[in-house]
Write a protein that holds these residues in place. Sequence first.
Motif, mmCIF file in Angstrom:
data_model
loop_
_atom_site.group_PDB
_atom_site.id
_atom_site.type_symbol
_atom_site.label_atom_id
_atom_site.label_comp_id
_atom_site.label_asym_id
_atom_site.label_seq_id
_atom_site.Cartn_x
_atom_site.Cartn_y
_atom_site.Cartn_z
ATOM 1 N N TRP A 96 0.835 -1.214 0.000
ATOM 2 C CA TRP A 96 0.000 0.000 0.000
ATOM 3 C C TRP A 96 0.867 1.259 0.000
ATOM 4 N N LYS A 97 1.963 1.210 0.730
ATOM 5 C CA LYS A 97 2.886 2.350 0.773
ATOM 6 C C LYS A 97 3.455 2.627 -0.626
ATOM 7 N N ALA A 100 0.919 4.124 -3.101
ATOM 8 C CA ALA A 100 0.581 5.534 -2.896
ATOM 9 C C ALA A 100 1.243 6.428 -3.951
ATOM 10 N N SER A 101 2.468 6.106 -4.348
ATOM 11 C CA SER A 101 3.115 6.897 -5.409
ATOM 12 C C SER A 101 2.999 6.232 -6.778
ATOM 13 N N GLN A 103 0.584 4.677 -8.194
ATOM 14 C CA GLN A 103 -0.687 4.898 -8.893
ATOM 15 C C GLN A 103 -0.670 6.168 -9.747
ATOM 16 N N TYR A 104 0.241 7.076 -9.471
ATOM 17 C CA TYR A 104 0.309 8.330 -10.227
ATOM 18 C C TYR A 104 1.394 8.308 -11.308
#
Length: 186
Positions: A96-97, A100-101, A103-104
């Motif tokens: 998940w960490k 967080a980046s 996905q962009y």
Amino acid sequence: GDRAVGGRGDRHLATAVHIGELLLDLGKPEVQRHFDEALARVRSELGRSYPLILDGARVETRESFASLNPSHKDEVVGRFAKAEPEHVQLAIDAAWKAFASWQYRSWEHRAELLVRAAAILRERKFELSSWMILEVGKNRLEALGDVEQILERAVGRALLGQPAHGVASDALDRRQGVPHAFLAVV
């Protein structure tokens, strides 16, 4: 940017990688020599211990398990750390960490990573095939075929991220949601 795969003015991704790379002729002496050398290197590494890797950190555990060569059951390919329930949660948290980046990230960046991964696989295909021979019991043709198929899938996934201009219609169909089987996570 100017390094983005498939960007305007850049070399098209399809010309930067080998799509549909054919299996090597295993009857050629130089191919057999490459395989023999890779098998010797891999055999020299048999029996090593491997920790878990969680969020980039090596984690030793109380227990481990051995992976045996199915063709020679007394030959230990490697010993691997056995995860406990708390390690599973750490792995999920790390995923998940990273997401967080991730996905962009642009499709160009993701495609570039897939192409770089495919280049590393291609460079190490005899070594990776040798590990499959010893750990899974595949013959040379099957092992090399699996590596080649993973290469094609990685490159295919990179191509599917591109805008539709110049992409073959079957790739467009796949991008529309036709499912594919995966042999490995790349």
